[in-house]
Each structure stands twice: as structure tokens, then as C-alpha cells.
Design an enzyme around this catalytic site. Structure first.
Site, PDB file in Angstrom:
ATOM      1  N   TYR A 275      17.232  44.289 -48.670  1.00  0.00           N
ATOM      2  CA  TYR A 275      17.856  43.230 -47.851  1.00  0.00           C
ATOM      3  C   TYR A 275      18.209  44.480 -46.171  1.00  0.00           C
ATOM      4  CZ  TYR A 275      20.749  40.635 -51.212  1.00  0.00           C
ATOM      5  OH  TYR A 275      21.050  39.987 -53.014  1.00  0.00           O
TER       6      TYR A 275
ATOM      7  N   LYS B 288      11.892  45.417 -61.992  1.00  0.00           N
ATOM      8  CA  LYS B 288      11.224  44.570 -62.585  1.00  0.00           C
ATOM      9  C   LYS B 288       9.655  45.270 -62.948  1.00  0.00           C
ATOM     10  CE  LYS B 288      10.048  40.034 -63.340  1.00  0.00           C
ATOM     11  NZ  LYS B 288       9.644  39.333 -65.029  1.00  0.00           N
TER      12      LYS B 288
ATOM     13  N   ASP C 294      15.450  40.000 -65.389  1.00  0.00           N
ATOM     14  CA  ASP C 294      15.799  38.780 -66.332  1.00  0.00           C
ATOM     15  C   ASP C 294      16.678  38.784 -67.234  1.00  0.00           C
ATOM     16  OD1 ASP C 294      13.075  39.708 -66.577  1.00  0.00           O
ATOM     17  OD2 ASP C 294      11.215  37.632 -66.995  1.00  0.00           O
TER      18      ASP C 294
ATOM     19  N   ASP D 121      22.870  42.697 -56.469  1.00  0.00           N
ATOM     20  CA  ASP D 121      24.198  41.506 -56.621  1.00  0.00           C
ATOM     21  C   ASP D 121      24.625  40.659 -56.947  1.00  0.00           C
ATOM     22  OD1 ASP D 121      25.393  40.131 -54.508  1.00  0.00           O
ATOM     23  OD2 ASP D 121      23.736  39.928 -53.100  1.00  0.00           O
TER      24      ASP D 121
ATOM     25  N   ASP E  90      27.674  39.948 -59.239  1.00  0.00           N
ATOM     26  CA  ASP E  90      28.226  38.989 -59.704  1.00  0.00           C
ATOM     27  C   ASP E  90      28.703  38.021 -61.102  1.00  0.00           C
ATOM     28  OD1 ASP E  90      28.767  38.921 -56.750  1.00  0.00           O
ATOM     29  OD2 ASP E  90      28.764  36.747 -56.804  1.00  0.00           O
TER      30      ASP E  90
END
Ligand code: NAD
Length: 358
Positions: free
Chosen positions: A142, A188, A220, A244, A248
């Protein structure tokens, strides 16, 4: 008597309604503790833009630095959606986090027994879930450079330095050492160089915490495991974009976005806020659930002020209100005995917290 200076940023939409209830509960517990609060209201978001032309006036940053902690509601709304990017409420919030250097976002996801039927997953899968996502907040893709657009291409860069990984890993291990003593680092590393560095650094930091176990999982798989068996998790440590998404996802285990608190902490002042936004669709109607904000105030007591007993009193008052069947409208369909307004729910929790002697 200790006096804590709390910066209150009510913001937009339901922000003022839910912050007022958190203040009610804080004052109720302070009444018989050996501390007291003084509050300073600061402007941020659309309301700040309307009054000053800037969604983050410099007085707000100064006021936050002068406080012991910031209790924040939410910002944003359609009214400001067409402003230039830097004038929008969300830009003010991102800038605020960066200015305060709050690099760690802590998001607990707890499933209350009383609301077991509110989750979209089966009761036997979610009963007893109590996990904490520790998300890096001011680095990663980000914020990484270079970023931009060139012709028919666009790009962002996921960058982490050793220092950035070390400091967020320490936060996760410190928290785990006070909870279930397990850190799961999510990355990852099978594909990304930045994740390989992440893993190496987290392994190094883990050596300083011999009584906390460390394991790793690809993002994943973590997304899948959170739905398959969320009880396996204690502390999930991860970078900005993965955190993020996963936080959620984890928040939905509990049944309503109106229940979940968060803390954003760094080396100086922490910001304590519900995970939801300003909910313009229900603002001003007195139906917002104030529990996420009240639970954020409890996190503030625990993490910023080290007032654990007072935090426990608030947590148990929330549980009591739910187990007595009090529900705001968002939870009306789940074992409700009485539907209450935002302000009634705040008063009920304040009353229980005042009576709770731990
Ligand atoms: P939102 O979280 O505000 O609302 C999503 C849905 O959840 C809405 O239906 C809303 O009514 C409901 N909801 C949210 N909080 C609730 C509560 N306490 N009680 C009961 N119901 C609740 O997300 P959105 O609608 O995508 O965004 C609205 C505005 O909030 C946008 O301007 C967005 O940019 C902003 N936003 C701000 C923050 C923040 O301030 N930290 C975070 C997310 C979104």
C-alpha cells in the site's frame, strides 16, 4: 488520582453516536478506579474538511501527540466522495496513521457464546473462537515505491525492510506471550521474495521468545483455514495487504461488524477504533451498535493505559448485556429479549461495568 488525557475523534456518520457511548462506559468504570479521564475533541474526516478545508487539520495531529491515547469513531460519507483525493476523509485517516507511526494494527476476533447463531458459520465451528490478527499497517504494497501508471500498465511494489518486519513481529510475540503463546506468521514465501525475507526475520525474532511457538502458513491456505477451523488460531502475524483481507474475513466469524474493536499502535500514541466505517445509511437514527467502540475503549485501557482490571470490567459488562438478551437492531434476529437503541445499549453496558467488581 491519575488523570488520563484522551483525544476523542468522533468523525462522521455514526461516529459521534458511538463515541458518546464509549465515553459513558469509560466514565462509569473510572468512577470507582483510581484514575480519571479528561477528554479533548479533535476534528478529522468530512466534518474537519467542512470546518477547516482539511480532513486532517494540524491541530488534530498536535492534540493526538499531547494525549495518552486516541479514541476514534469513523470517517467518510458520500457527501465527500467527489472531492480531490487529498481532501477526502480517507486521505486524512491514512495521513493520521502515518504521522502517528502506528505500524501495528491489532484486531481481535472473538465469538460471543450469546451470539453463536449470528455467525454465518455453524455454531460448532465458531464456538470459542478467540484470535488476534496483528497486521503491519504502514508498509508493504500500500505504500511501496515505485508505484504508478504507464500507458496500459499499472504497478505497485511490495517492500518490507528488516526493521519493519522485526518491529511488527515483536508486537505479535509480545501479545502471544500474554495469550495462547502461539504465533502463526502468514506470507506467500513460495512466490514472493519479500515474503522470504519476512519468514527469515520472523524466525530470528522468535528466538527471543522461547515460550511462544511459531509456525508459518501461506496466505491462500490461511484464508481457507479461517473458515474451515478458526479455533486453531491464537495470534496471526502478517503484512499489510494480507492482514487487510484476513482480518475482514476473521471479523465475519463473530456475526456483526458492529461488534469488533481494533487498536493501531506504534512506539508513541495508539489509536483505538471500531473496525467498521461511518455507516451513513444508519447515521442519526440511534440504531448503530456501539459495542465495537466500547470494546475499543477497553483495548485502550489494556494496551495504552495498562488498566487491565478496568478493561476486564468493560469486557464482562459487554458479555453480560448480550447474555441478558439486549440487542441493537443489527443483531435483532439473534436470541434477542429486548431491542435497544445505541444510547440504551451504552447505558446498559455502563451500568453493568459500574457494578462489576473484579
Ligand atoms: P461501513 O462499515 O460504514 O458500513 C457497512 C455496513 O455495516 C452498513 O450497512 C452499515 O449500516 C453497517 N454497520 C457498520 N457499522 C455498524 C454498527 N456499529 N452498527 C450497526 N451496523 C453497522 O462501510 P461502508 O458502508 O463501506 O462505508 C461507509 C463510509 O465509511 C465510507 O465513506 C467509507 O470510506 C468509510 N469507512 C471509514 C472507515 C474508518 O473510518 N476507519 C472504515 C471503513 C469505511
Amino acid at each position: 488520582m491519575k488523570k488520563y488525557n484522551i483525544a476523542l475523534i468522533k468523525g462522521d456518520g455514526i461516529g459521534p453516536e458511538i463515541i458518546d457511548e464509549a465515553v459513558k462506559v469509560l466514565d462509569a468504570v473510572a468512577a470507582d478506579e483510581d484514575f480519571d479521564f479528561s477528554y479533548e475533541e479533535l476534528l478529522m474526516g468530512g466534518c474537519a474538511y467542512d470546518m477547516t478545508g482539511d480532513p486532517l487539520p494540524k491541530e488534530t495531529i498536535e492534540g493526538a501527540f499531547d494525549s495518552d491515547a486516541v479514541l476514534f469513531g469513523a470517517i467518510g460519507g458520500e457527501k465527500w466522495d467527489n472531492l480531490p483525493r487529498e481532501k477526502r476523509p480517507e486521505s486524512g485517516l491514512l495521513r493520521f496513521r502515518k504521522e502517528l507511526g502506528v505500524f501495528a494494527n491489532l484486531r481481535p476476533a472473538v465469538v460471543y457464546d450469546e451470539l453463536i447463531n449470528a455467525s454465518s458459520l455453524k455454531p460448532e465451528i465458531v464456538k470459542g473462537v478467540d484470535l488476534m490478527v496483528v497486521r503491519e499497517l504502514i508498509g508493504g504494497i500500500y505504500f511501496g515505491e515505485p508505484k504508478g501508471r504507464e500507458g496500459d500498465k499499472a504497478y505497485n511494489t511490495m517492500v518490507y525492510s528488516k526493521m519493519e518486519i522485526e518491529r511488527i513481529a515483536h508486537v505479535a510475540f509480545d501479545i502471544a506471550s500474554k495469550r495462547g503463546k502461539r504465533v502463526l506468521s502468514v506470507d506467500k514465501a513460495n512466490v514472493l521474495d519479500v515474503s522470504q525475507l519476512w519468514r527469515e526475520v520472523v524466525e530470528e525474532v522468535a528466538k527471543e521468545y522461547p515460550d511462544v511457538s511459531l509456525s508459518h502458513m501461506y496466505v491462500d491456505n490461511a484464508a481457507m483455514q479461517l473458515i474451515r477451523d478458526p479455533k486453531q488460531f491464537d495470534v496471526i502475524l502478517t503484512g499489510n495487504i494480507f492482514g487487510d483481507i484476513l482480518s475482514d474475513e476473521a471479523s465475519m466469524l463473530s456475526g456483526s461488524i458492529g461488534l469488533l474493536p481494533s487498536a493501531s499502535v506504534g512506539s508513541k500514541i495508539g489509536v483505538y477504533e471500531p473496525i467498521h466505517g461511518s455507516a451513513p445509511d444508519i447515521a442519526g437514527q440511534g440504531i448503530a451498535n456501539p459495542i465495537a467502540t466500547i470494546a475499543s475503549a477497553s483495548m485502550m485501557l489494556r494496551f495504552a493505559l495498562d488498566e487491565n482490571r478496568a478493561a476486564n470490567r468493560i469486557d464482562s459488562a459487554i458479555k453480560q448485556a448480550l447474555s441478558e438478551g439486549y440487542r441493537t437492531k443489527d443483531l435483532a434476529d439473534f436470541d434477542a429479549k429486548e431491542i435497544c437503541s445505541t444510547s440504551e445499549m451504552g447505558s446498559i453496558i455502563a451500568n453493568y461495568a459500574a457494578k462489576c467488581k473484579l
